[in-house]
Design an enzyme around this catalytic site. Structure first.
Site, PDB file in Angstrom:
ATOM      1  N   GLY A 153       0.819  -1.215   0.000  1.00 39.11           N
ATOM      2  CA  GLY A 153       0.000   0.000   0.000  1.00 39.11           C
ATOM      3  C   GLY A 153       0.847   1.257   0.000  1.00 39.11           C
ATOM      4  O   GLY A 153       1.127   1.824   1.059  1.00 39.11           O
TER       5      GLY A 153
ATOM      6  N   GLU B 155      12.824  -4.621  -6.285  1.00 36.72           N
ATOM      7  CA  GLU B 155      11.898  -4.482  -7.405  1.00 36.72           C
ATOM      8  C   GLU B 155      12.677  -4.377  -8.709  1.00 36.72           C
ATOM      9  O   GLU B 155      12.169  -4.695  -9.778  1.00 36.72           O
ATOM     10  CB  GLU B 155      11.073  -3.212  -7.161  1.00 36.72           C
ATOM     11  CG  GLU B 155       9.863  -3.049  -8.045  1.00 36.72           C
ATOM     12  CD  GLU B 155       9.007  -1.881  -7.558  1.00 36.72           C
ATOM     13  OE1 GLU B 155       8.440  -1.982  -6.469  1.00 36.72           O
ATOM     14  OE2 GLU B 155       8.930  -0.863  -8.269  1.00 36.72           O
TER      15      GLU B 155
END
Lengths: 320, 376
Positions: B123, B240
Site C-alpha cells: 500500500g 523491485e
C-alpha cells in the site's frame, strides 16, 4: 589483473592516451607493456585501451594488434596488418588463380613498414601473406574523420614475397574480437560526448537558469546515458560468452547508441557544438566512422534478424 | 548450495514435475485462477525445498545466495509455469520484512508468503500521490490500542486476495514529506478496511483501491521505527529492480521466442526484429549485472532506474512487434491464445507508467547520475 595492478595500469593508459596519439601512442603502448597485457588478459587490455582511446579521441594501431593477437601472431606485427575495407568484414586478401588481390584499410604507420600483412583464406586455412608495402597502392583517406590518418590499401595481382604463414587463429574470431575493440572505442567516444554536453548543460544559462534544469534537455541526456550503459552491458555479456554472434550484437548496440549520443549531445551543445572550435565535432566524426568499421549497425542488425527468422531460434541469453 | 548445483537439481525436478506445475487453464485464465495457480506453484516448490534457497534460515529459508531464487523465478517463468508479475511480489515484499520487521514477526509471517499460503500487497500509492511518493497523506495516529489508520491507497495490486499489507502512512505533519512517513504491516481482515478492485484496460482486476477507516494496527506491526517509512520504501526498490526484472526479462524472451513460431511467413522485418533482439539482450545483460551486484552485497541505488527504463523500452518494443505481426489475433481474435497476446500487449503499455514512470526515471538519471541539479 588484481585491483591495485588494474588501477595502476588504468592510470598509465589514461596518461598515455591523453598525451599521445598515432605513432607516439603506439610507442607508449610498447613501453608500458600493453602487448604483454593483451596476451595475458585480453579483456582488460582491450576494454581499457579502447575506451580511453575513444574518450581521448586518440588513434593507434590497437585494432591491428587485436587482430594479430586473435590470429595467433606476435601482436607487435599488428601495425602491418591490412584490415577489411569500411563496412565489410571479409578478409582483405582474395586469391584468384594464384593471384593475390587486396582491398582494405591500413593504419598510417604501414607507410613506414617495409612489408604489409595480408590475411586471406586458402581452403579451410587462414593465412597471412607478407607483401612489400610498395606493391600496394596506398591512398590517404580524408573522409568524415581525417584525424584517423587511414590509408586505403589495394592492389591486384600483388606478387607476394611468397612468405605465407598459416595462422593459429581463425578470421571469424579475429573479427569478433575486433568488433569488441571497436565497440569499446565507441563507448569511450560516447561517454566523452556526454560529458561535454553535461558540462555545457550545467554551466550554460538561459532564461535565468542552467539549461540542464529544463526537462527536455535532461531527458535527452538521460536517454543518452541509458544507451551507453546498454552497450556497456552488452560488451560484458560478449566477453563472458565469447561468441562471435554476441560480439556482433555488442558492436551493433554500441554503434546505434553512439549515433543517438551524437544527435542528443549536438542538440544540447547547439551552436557551439556545430563549430570546429569545440571538440564535439571530432567525436561525432570518429563515432560515425567507427560504426561503419567491421560492419555497420544497420547491416549487422539486419543479418541477425535474417538469421533468427531463418532458424526460428533466438540467440542464447547469458546465464545468470 | 552453489548456483550450478542448484540449476542442475532444479532443472531435473522441473522436468519431472512440469505436469503438476503447469496451469490447468488456457490463455490468460481469470485472475482467480492465476492467483490460485501461482500459490500452488509456490507451495510445491517450497515443499520440494527449492523456494527456500536464497532466503535466510530465520524466516524458514535454507540460506544461500539470492542468485538461487533469481534462477528459480527465471526457470519457472521461462517454462511458463508462473506469471512473473504475480510471482515476483514475493521478491519485493519478503526482503523488506526481513530487513525491517521485528525478527519474531518476520519469522512468523515470511514463510507463509514464500509457501504461497498467503498473498501480500503493497500500500504505497494514493489518489493524490502518484510519482511524488513523499507527499502521501494516509494518516496513522497513536492511540492506546495501536496506530489508527485513516486514508486511501490506490494501484494496490492483489489487495482483494491479500491477507497482509505493507503500508506507508503519514505519522508526521503534512509538511514533513519523506521524514514523517512510517511503514506498517497491516492485517487485511482488520475492521475498517474496504477493498474495491479496479478493472484495468488489459481485462484484469489486478489493481485495487483500498480504504482505511479507523483501522487499528498494533504497534508491534511497525516496520522499523516511527519515521523510517521512507527508508523502507527505498529499501524495497532495489529488489523491485533486480530479481523481479530478471524474471520479467525471462518472460519477454519466452514470448519473443513464441512470436517467432506464431508469426505468419514474411511478417517479420529482419532489421526491426534484429534491433529488438539486441535491445532485449542488452536489458538482460544489464539485469544480470544488477542481480549479481545485489547478491554480492552491493548497494543498489539510482542506477537501477536504467534497468527500469530498459524493461519498459524492451517490453513495449516487443509487444509493439506482436501487435504489428499478429494484428488480426490481437485486434479481433477471441481464442485463448489471441486473448493472451492482446492482454499482454495492453499490459505492456503500463510498463512505462508503473513502478516510477518513464519521466520520473529519466529525472532520476539526470539528477543522480549526470549531476544536472534538481531541475528546479
Amino acid at each position: 589483473m588484481d585491483g591495485e595492478e588494474y588501477r595502476q595500469f588504468e592510470r598509465t593508459l589514461t596518461n598515455a592516451t591523453a598525451q599521445h596519439t598515432g605513432a607516439a601512442l603506439d610507442m607508449a603502448l610498447d613501453d608500458l607493456g600493453w602487448h604483454d597485457a593483451l596476451a595475458a588478459d585480453p579483456r582488460t587490455a582491450i576494454s581499457l585501451l579502447c575506451e580511453l582511446q575513444g574518450a581521448a579521441n586518440a588513434t593507434s594501431c590497437a585494432l591491428g594488434y587485436v587482430f594479430a593477437h586473435a590470429l595467433g601472431m606476435a601482436t607487435n606485427r599488428g601495425n602491418g596488418i591490412v584490415l577489411p575495407p569500411i563496412g565489410r568484414w571479409d578478409p582483405p586478401g582474395t586469391v584468384d588463380g594464384g593471384d593475390l588481390a587486396v582491398q582494405g584499410i591500413a593504419n598510417a604507420s604501414l607507410a613506414h613498414e617495409g612489408s604489409a600483412l595480408i590475411v586471406t583464406t586458402v581452403g579451410a586455412r587462414t593465412v597471412a601473406v607478407s607483401v612489400p608495402t610498395e606493391s600496394l597502392a596506398l591512398q590517404l583517406v580524408d573522409g568524415m574523420d581525417p584525424d584517423l590518418m587511414w590509408y586505403d590499401a589495394r592492389g591486384t595481382s600483388v606478387l607476394a614475397d611468397r612468405n605465407v604463414e598459416t595462422l593459429a587463429g581463425d578470421w571469424a574470431s579475429a573479427v569478433a574480437l575486433g568488433r569488441l575493440a571497436v565497440a569499446h572505442e565507441l563507448v569511450g567516444t560516447s561517454r566523452a560526448m556526454l560529458e561535454l554536453a553535461c558540462a555545457h548543460a550545467r554551466s550554460r544559462i538561459q532564461f535565468g537558469r542552467t539549461i540542464g534544469s529544463f526537462q527536455a534537455v535532461r531527458h535527452r541526456l538521460a536517454e543518452t546515458l541509458v544507451g551507453i550503459e546498454m552497450a556497456d552491458a552488452m560488451l560484458e555479456a560478449a566477453w563472458l560468452d565469447r561468441l562471435p554472434k554476441t560480439a556482433a550484437m555488442a558492436k551493433s548496440v554500441a554503434g546505434r547508441q553512439a549515433r543517438t549520443t551524437a544527435r542528443h549531445c549536438q542538440q544540447v551543445l547547439a551552436g557551439i557544438g556545430f563549430t570546429t572550435e569545440h571538440p564535439l565535432h571530432r567525436y561525432i566524426r570518429r563515432s560515425f566512422v567507427l560504426d561503419a568499421l567491421l560492419g555497420s549497425t544497420i547491416s549487422l542488425t539486419r543479418a541477425l534478424g535474417t538469421e533468427v527468422i531463418m532458424t526460428s531460434e533466438l540467440p542464447a541469453l547469458p546465464l545468470l | 548450495m552453489d548456483l550450478e548445483s542448484f540449476r542442475a537439481a532444479l532443472d531435473t525436478w522441473l522436468n519431472d514435475h512440469e505436469g503438476s506445475l503447469a496451469a490447468s487453464y488456457e490463455g490468460t485464465g481469470t485472475l482467480d485462477e492465476q492467483i490460485d495457480h501461482v500459490c500452488t506453484v509456490k507451495r510445491l516448490t517450497f515443499d520440494a525445498g527449492f523456494m527456500r534457497f536464497g532466503w535466510p534460515e530465520h524466516v524458514g529459508g535454507f540460506g544461500g545466495s539470492p542468485l538461487l531464487r533469481a534462477y528459480l523465478g527465471e526457470a519457472l517463468t521461462a517454462r511458463d509455469l508462473v506469471e512473473p508479475g504475480l510471482y515476483s511480489m514475493t521478491e519485493v515484499l519478503a526482503p523488506t520484512m526481513i530487513d525491517y520487521a521485528a525478527p519474531e514477526l518476520a519469522a512468523a509471517m515470511v514463510p507463509a508468503l514464500l509457501r504461497g499460503d498467503e498473498t501480500w500487497c503493497q500500500g504505497f500509492s494514493e489518489p493524490g500521490t502518484g510519482s511524488n511518493l513523499a507527499s502521501l497523506s494516509c494518516r496513522a495516529v497513536r492511540t492506546d490500542h495501536g496506530w489508527r489508520v485513516t486514508g486511501q491507497k490506490v494501484w494496490t495490486s492483489l489487495a482483494q486476495y491479500a491477507q497482509r499489507c505493507v503500508l506507508l502512512t503519514r505519522t508526521g505533519t503534512p509538511e514533513s514529506a519523506h521524514r514523517g512517513i512510517t511503514a506498517l504491516f497491516a492485517d487485511m481482515e482488520s475492521p475498517g478496511i474496504t477493498v474495491r478492485p479496479i478493472r484495468a484496460m488489459h481485462g484484469s482486476d489486478e489493481f485495487c483501491e483500498v480504504f482505511f477507516d479507523d483501522v487499528i494496527v498494533p504497534f508491534d506491526r511497525t516496520l522499523g521505527k516511527e519515521g523510517d517509512g521512507w527508508a523502507v520504501a527505498m529499501d524495497l526498490l532495489p529488489y523491485e529492480r533486480s530479481t523481479s526484472l530478471w524474471h520479467r526479462a525471462a518472460f519477454l524472451h519466452r514470448r519473443l521466442q513464441e512470436l517467432l513460431s506464431a508469426a505468419p511467413p514474411g511478417a517479420l522485418d529482419p532489421a526491426r526484429l534484429g534491433e529488438i533482439i539486441q535491445l532485449l539482450y542488452a536489458f538482460r545483460s544489464r539485469s544480470r549485472r544488477t542481480v549479481h551486484r545485489m547478491a554480492s552485497g552491493g548497494i543498489l541505488g539510482p542506477e537501477t532506474s536504467i534497468d527500469k527504463i530498459l524493461l519498459a523500452t524492451s517490453e513495449q518494443a516487443i509487444f509493439d512487434l506482436v501487435a504489428d505481426v499478429l494484428t488480426a489475433d490481437v485486434s479481433c481474435g477471441d481464442d485463448p491464445e489471441s486473448q493472451r497476446w492482446r492482454s499482454e500487449y495492453l499490459y505492456s503499455r503500463a510498463a512505462s507508467i508503473y513502478g516510477g514512470s518513464a519521466e520520473i526515471q529519466r529525472n532520476i538519471v539526470a539528477r543522480r547520475l549526470l549531476d544536472l541539479g534538481n531541475g528546479q
